[in-house]
Each structure stands twice: as structure tokens, then as C-alpha cells.
Design a protein around this motif. Structure first.
Motif, short mmCIF file in Angstrom:
data_model
loop_
_atom_site.label_atom_id
_atom_site.label_comp_id
_atom_site.label_asym_id
_atom_site.label_seq_id
_atom_site.Cartn_x
_atom_site.Cartn_y
_atom_site.Cartn_z
N UNK A 139 2.59 -3.28 9.51
CA UNK A 139 2.48 -2.83 8.13
C UNK A 139 1.65 -3.80 7.27
N UNK A 140 1.88 -5.10 7.47
CA UNK A 140 1.17 -6.09 6.65
C UNK A 140 -0.22 -6.42 7.20
N UNK A 141 -0.30 -6.63 8.50
CA UNK A 141 -1.57 -7.07 9.11
C UNK A 141 -2.61 -5.96 9.10
N UNK A 142 -2.17 -4.74 9.39
CA UNK A 142 -3.13 -3.64 9.58
C UNK A 142 -3.23 -2.75 8.34
N UNK A 143 -2.06 -2.42 7.76
CA UNK A 143 -2.07 -1.45 6.66
C UNK A 143 -2.17 -2.11 5.29
N UNK A 144 -2.07 -3.44 5.24
CA UNK A 144 -2.16 -4.11 3.93
C UNK A 144 -0.93 -3.84 3.08
N UNK A 145 0.23 -3.70 3.71
CA UNK A 145 1.46 -3.46 2.95
C UNK A 145 1.69 -4.57 1.93
N UNK A 146 2.21 -4.17 0.79
CA UNK A 146 2.51 -5.14 -0.27
C UNK A 146 3.94 -5.64 -0.19
N UNK A 147 4.72 -5.15 0.80
CA UNK A 147 6.13 -5.54 0.90
C UNK A 147 6.33 -6.92 1.51
N UNK A 148 5.29 -7.47 2.14
CA UNK A 148 5.43 -8.81 2.74
C UNK A 148 4.14 -9.59 2.50
N UNK A 149 4.08 -10.80 3.06
CA UNK A 149 2.90 -11.64 2.85
C UNK A 149 2.11 -11.84 4.14
#
Ligand SMILES: Nc1nc2c(ncn2[C@@H]2O[C@H](COP(=O)(O)OP(=O)(O)OP(=O)(O)O)[C@@H](O)[C@H]2O)c(=O)[nH]1
Ligand SMILES: [Zn+2]
Length: 354
Positions: A216-226
Motif C-alpha cells: 500500500x505504501x511502497x506501490x500505491x503511495x498510501x498516506x496511512x503509513x510512512x
């Protein structure tokens, strides 16, 4: 070499069996148990398992606490499966999704007598198959033909031995020239990667990062984590330093897998924080095995690192694994309105340094 599968091969088979809904057999010299993962159980299999004896559902103490069930075995509870209940009941025990909307009607009867060793091994096994930590267990059975059989000791994940598969040149936007190495675990588990930036020396401390996969963070650019910003900042820092090594460890969701991480996210939408959500699912807040990072670094010839991290556990685990951490280099990037509470929870409850 014999054609009969060895312990690691049977461990890998057992995980695959549980994931498709097939029971496995656990033994420990004193007892024989049939074990099925709660998450993949269907009604036909349940009926066949019931014909062997009285099943119990093994849950971790975290999940039992959420359900207000007694965990007489300390780290786990053995809940008796009532006569009139079936797959839906077992699923509700295992999965916290409907805890708030449809709370389970108690009382849940926990077994007190007898041993819990095989139940403990069963939970370890379903966790390592990245399924919900809940297992249906019947003890005192005669092992049916054709099922994968393991001893309880063989379910303890040994230090993963990694074999280098291939490395090739990889030019990167943020890090410049580099090489990507792929490593395959001996136990048939998921592969892990190491990215060398520049040409890091082996006789001086290397700037290093142990990054756990976050789709979610590495690929999708999720804002829920860093995670995404940390990944990119680490690559840029290595480029700036002239060289470095980034281990990309496939330990999605702090080791619980993407499906369970999304279950945790769904609980977070109900108001629980990142640690509470893991506990309600029955997991520890961090299920990662960081021996992996030390093993990979050693394999690549590194013995001293300057580690980019805010997590003191990573430092401690590397040192325990024989890698000298000469410095911890903070990596604080990517703070957003959406992840501020998540980062604060990690600092307050998981010992992360801010
Ligand atoms: N279970 C769970 N995992 C999460 C959640 N948010 C992020 N993650 C995972 O947490 C891990 C974060 O990894 P890292 O950034 O390498 O580790 P860290 O412990 O934060 O330590 P540093 O970043 O080195 O300071 C990844 O595997 C993510 O997939 C969450 O809410 N629940
Ligand atoms: Zn993330």
C-alpha cells in the motif's frame, strides 16, 4: 539423497495444505492431533473432523482477550466447539470483522485440562501460512492416510537459509547505478531482495536499510503509513553517500501478510489503532523475523552497518545476528495528517523513536 520429503519440505507442504483447506497432522511423541486452519475450513471437512473426536478452536491469548474467553494455557486458549455450532461460528471466533456489529454470544468454554503443546504448534503453523491465527484441533486421533505430518518441533521456523538466485544491474531514478539481488529461502517461502547502490565496500560500515514490504505504501503511495517516503529517502541517502545496501524483505504488514493487514486496516476504520487491530486479530503487534536481515547482510559479505531506522528492535536484532551496527541513522520522512496517529502509536506502544 532420499526421495522422502525432509522437515523443511513437509513444513512448506503443511502451509500450502492449510491454505487450501486441507488438514495436517501434528505429533509430539505423546499425542497426535489433526489440525485445520479456521479461515479455510468448509462444512464437509468440519463434519469429517468431528467424526474423529471433540474439536477445540485454538486461539492466541490476544484474540481470546478480545472475546473475553479464558486463556488457561497462558499464551493461548482452547475453546470447545459446541455440538450445535458450525463453520460460521468458528469463523466468527477467528475473524474480528463483525465483533462490534454482531458480538459472539457467550459463554465461550475454554478447555483447562490436558496439554496445549500441539495447539501452540498449530497456531504457529497457521500464522506462518499467513492465515488468521485460529486453528481447529482434535487430539488423540489416529493419523489419517495421505495428510502431511509434522512434529511440533518441526513447526518452529528455523533461521531461514537463503540461496542467492541471480543479480543484475539496475539503474534507478533516485539511487543511480545499482544491482538487484534475489534470494530464495530454503523452506520454499517468499523471496527477498537486496539492492546494492553504487559499489559498497565490504571492509567499512555500509549505509543500510532493512525495509519491510508495504504494497500500500511502497506501490500505491498510501498516506496511512510512512513506508513509501522512507523507501525513497533511503535510496536517495545511499546515492548521496556514494553507496549503500537496501534489503527489501517481503514481510508485508509487519509479517502478517497483506490480507491480514487489510483486515487490520478495516478494524482501524472501526476506531482501533494499529497495535490494537493486530491484537484483536490475534497477532502480536510485530510478527517479523529480523534474523533474516542479518543473514542476508552476512551472505553479501557485510559485517558493519550504519542503519537507517527509527526502530530500536531492528538494531538489536541485527546485532544479535552478528552484524555490528556502528550507528543508527534516523529516517523521519513522509509525515501526513493521515499517518500522524499511526506514527504516534508506534512511538508510544512499539518503542519507535521519533
Ligand atoms: N499490521 C500492520 N502492518 C502495517 C501497518 N502499517 C504499516 N504496516 C507494515 O509495517 C511495516 C513497516 O516496515 P518498516 O518501515 O520497515 O519498519 P518500522 O518498524 O516502521 O521501522 P523503521 O521504518 O525502520 O523505523 C511494513 O511491513 C508495512 O506493511 C498497520 O497498520 N498494520
Ligand atoms: Zn506502509
Amino acid at each position: 539423497m532420499s526421495l522422502t520429503p525432509g522437515p523443511l519440505e513437509r513444513l512448506n507442504r503443511a502451509r500450502a495444505d492449510l491454505r487450501v483447506g486441507l488438514p495436517v497432522v501434528l505429533t509430539d511423541g505423546a499425542e497426535v492431533a489433526l489440525v485445520a486452519a479456521a479461515e479455510t475450513l468448509d462444512a464437509d471437512r468440519l463434519a469429517a473432523i468431528r467424526a474423529l473426536g471433540q474439536p477445540v478452536v485454538a486461539l492466541t491469548a490476544h484474540r481470546a482477550a478480545t472475546l473475553k474467553a479464558r486463556a488457561y494455557d497462558g499464551d493461548l486458549a482452547r475453546i470447545l466447539l459446541p455440538k450445535g455450532e458450525g463453520v460460521a461460528w468458528i469463523e466468527a471466533l477467528a475473524d474480528p470483522a463483525d465483533d462490534l456489529t454482531h458480538p459472539m454470544k457467550g459463554p465461550l468454554l475454554s478447555q483447562r485440562e490436558g496439554r496445549a503443546d500441539l495447539h501452540r504448534a498449530a497456531l504457529r503453523l497457521v500464522k506462518s501460512a499467513q492465515l488468521l491465527p485460529a486453528a481447529l484441533v482434535v487430539t488423540g486421533v489416529t493419523a489419517p492416510e495421505g495428510l502431511t505430518q509434522l512434529s511440533a518441533a518441526e513447526t518452529a521456523t528455523p533461521e531461514t537459509r537463503l540461496t542467492p538466485v541471480i543479480a543484475a544491474r539496475l539503474p534507478m531514478r533516485l539511487a543511480g547505478a545499482g544491482r538487484l539481488h534475489v534470494f530464495r529461502p530454503e523452506d520454499g517461502g517468499i523471496e527477498h531482495y537486496a539492492v546494492e547502490v553504487g559499489r559498497p565496500m565490504r571492509d567499512t560500515p555500509v549505509l543500510a536499510r532493512l525495509h519491510s514490504a508495504c504494497f500500500t505504501g511502497d506501490v500505491l503511495g498510501s498516506l496511512k503509513c510512512d513506508c513509501g517516503p522512507q523507501l525513497h529517502a533511503a535510496l536517495s541517502a545511499m546515492h548521496e553517500a556514494g553507496s549503500g545496501v537496501l534489503l527489501y524483505l517481503n514481510q508485508e504488514g509487519r509479517g502478517i501478510g497483506l490480507a491480514n493487514k487489510m483486515r487490520a486496516y478495516s478494524l482501524q476504520d472501526q476506531g482501533f489503532d494499529t497495535v490494537e487491530a493486530n491484537h484483536r486479530l490475534g497477532f502480536e503487534d510485530d510478527e517479523r523475523d529480523f534474523r533474516l536481515g542479518a543473514e542476508l547482510l552476512r551472505k553479501m559479505g557485510f559485517s558493519q552497518v550504519r542503519l537507517l531506522t527509527n526502530n530500536p528492535r531492528k538494531v538489536a536484532m541485527l546485532q544479535k545476528g552478528g552484524i555490528e551496527v556502528v550507528a543508527r541513522v534516523p529516517l523521519q520522512v513522509g509525515l501526513t495528517d493521515e499517518n500522524a496517529a499511526y506514527l504516534a502509536t508506534k512511538a508510544a506502544k512499539s518503542g519507535h523513536l521519533l
